[in-house]
Design an enzyme around this catalytic site. Structure first.
Site, PDB file in Angstrom:
ATOM      1  CG  ASP A  50      -1.696  -1.179   1.502  1.00  0.00           C
ATOM      2  OD1 ASP A  50      -2.178  -1.742   0.515  1.00  0.00           O
ATOM      3  OD2 ASP A  50      -1.845  -1.563   2.675  1.00  0.00           O
ATOM      4  CG  ASP A  99      -0.470   5.429   6.409  1.00  0.00           C
ATOM      5  OD1 ASP A  99      -1.493   5.303   7.099  1.00  0.00           O
ATOM      6  OD2 ASP A  99      -0.458   5.308   5.166  1.00  0.00           O
ATOM      7  CG  LEU A 138      -4.132   7.304  10.075  1.00  0.00           C
ATOM      8  CD1 LEU A 138      -4.986   7.711  11.271  1.00  0.00           C
ATOM      9  CD2 LEU A 138      -3.273   8.482   9.635  1.00  0.00           C
ATOM     10  CG  ASP A 139      -8.065   0.697   8.899  1.00  0.00           C
ATOM     11  OD1 ASP A 139      -7.397  -0.178   8.347  1.00  0.00           O
ATOM     12  OD2 ASP A 139      -9.251   0.934   8.633  1.00  0.00           O
ATOM     13  CG  ASP A 197      -3.993  -0.077  10.467  1.00  0.00           C
ATOM     14  OD1 ASP A 197      -3.197   0.853  10.265  1.00  0.00           O
ATOM     15  OD2 ASP A 197      -4.862  -0.423   9.642  1.00  0.00           O
ATOM     16  CD  GLU A 256      -6.278  -3.743   8.315  1.00  0.00           C
ATOM     17  OE1 GLU A 256      -6.107  -4.836   7.744  1.00  0.00           O
ATOM     18  OE2 GLU A 256      -6.094  -2.649   7.752  1.00  0.00           O
ATOM     19  CD  GLU A 277      -2.367  -1.751   7.697  1.00  0.00           C
ATOM     20  OE1 GLU A 277      -3.300  -2.220   8.356  1.00  0.00           O
ATOM     21  OE2 GLU A 277      -2.522  -0.835   6.866  1.00  0.00           O
ATOM     22  CD  GLU A 278       1.544   1.802   7.736  1.00  0.00           C
ATOM     23  OE1 GLU A 278       2.234   1.770   6.705  1.00  0.00           O
ATOM     24  OE2 GLU A 278       0.288   1.722   7.724  1.00  0.00           O
TER      25      GLU A 278
END
Ligand code: AHM
Ligand code: MG
Length: 282
Positions: free
Chosen positions: A35, A41, A85-86, A83, A227, A64-65
């Site tokens: 992504d 993020d 900043l979803d 996560d 998530e 996630e990052e």
């Protein structure tokens, strides 16, 4: 645990401030899932890491990052997967976004999650904590604290439907199931941000959110650790259910930190509909 949850409150306030004041543009980087990252993020991930690194009970974190976990304290009891900043691609159009945290003991499998917290950055800043039950808190600008609002409990059946994934890639039986729910009277409620979409279902008493496997993404898009497991925990504690079509999502293990899975979150009635549709199909 309480210390981690208190830190997440500080994190929420700082990320909320960054969303309001920092550049909403894209960074020149991709995360491990491919992504394209927005600058926020990366900023949000740094904010979480900075705060959680000060908590003694946190052994390590993964997000996630991040490609790999970051170790803090080998005597710490808890692992935190998050996560930061979803839904960050929705910030430039000023839709609501969120942060999602799963707190684990042992390893990151669904069965080891012991608490989940999510934050909604909307017109108001809200935070939901799932431990024995699920509690809603709202940030009070005057006192600069989170006020307890109420417990969240799902009804047996809801009225709203959030069907995710690229529609032209839905399997025919999935499309038929969604069409039938609309024919039954369900109303479409889907923003493209899983945090506000699931928050709406939780606060309105029920419904169904689906991010299925599709012809282009047979394993769905949403990541187990960052998530899916946290929200599966929230839905279970709120009296609802969360499945991958067939199995309880919290029974799933993970092979890679960034594994994805099809996922369905809802109240009992809608999850029964999904189970009947997906029986023998996975
Ligand atoms: P992100 O973590 O990169 O923001 O992706 C997760 C988001 C979810 O909030 C949402 O349900 C989903 O992606 C929508 O994705 P798409 O529009 O690609 O179907
Ligand atoms: Mg996300």
């Amino acid at each position: 645990m309480t210390e981690i949850i208190e830190k997440i409150k500080d994190i929420a306030v700082e990320i909320s401030d960054a969303i309001k004041t920092k550049d909403t543009g894209y960074a020149d980087t991709c995360n491990i899932s491919g992504d394209i990252q927005v600058k926020l993020d990366v900023i949000s991930d740094d904010i979480v890491e900075k705060h959680l690194s000060c908590v003694n009970s946190v052994n390590e974190i993964i997000s996630e990052e991040k490609e790999e976990p970051v170790k803090f304290n080998e005597n710490g009891k808890y692992l935190v997967a998050y996560d930061p900043l979803d839904g960050s691609s929705l910030i430039d159009v000023n839709l609501s976004v969120g942060s999602i945290f799963g707190i684990y003991k042992g390893d990151y499998s669904g069965e080891n999650i012991v608490a989940a917290v999510y934050v909604v950055y909307g017109p108001r800043l809200e935070l939901v904590v799932a431990r024995d039950n699920v509690e809603l808190f709202r940030f009070n600008e005057k006192t600069q604290n989170f006020d307890y609002i109420r417990e969240i409990k799902l009804n047996e059946k809801g009225k709203i439907l959030g069907p995710g994934g690229t529609q032209k890639c839905w399997y025919p039986y999935h499309k038929e199931m969604i069409d039938n729910l609309f024919k039954e009277g369900y109303r479409l409620r889907y923003s493209g941000g899983m945090v506000p979409d699931l928050h709406q279902i939780l606060l309105k008493g029920g419904g169904l959110f689906a991010y299925p496997g599709t012809t282009d993404k047979p394993k769905g898009k949403l990541r187990k650790l960052f998530e899916v497991f946290p929200f599966a925990y929230v839905f279970n504690k709120a009296g609802g259910l969360a499945i991958d079509g067939e199995n309880d999502l919290l029974k799933l293990s993970y092979q890679g930190f960034h594994d994805t899975t099809p996922c369905f979150f809802g109240s009992n009635y809608e999850i029964e509909v999904v189970l009947n549709t997906y029986k023998g199909r996975k």
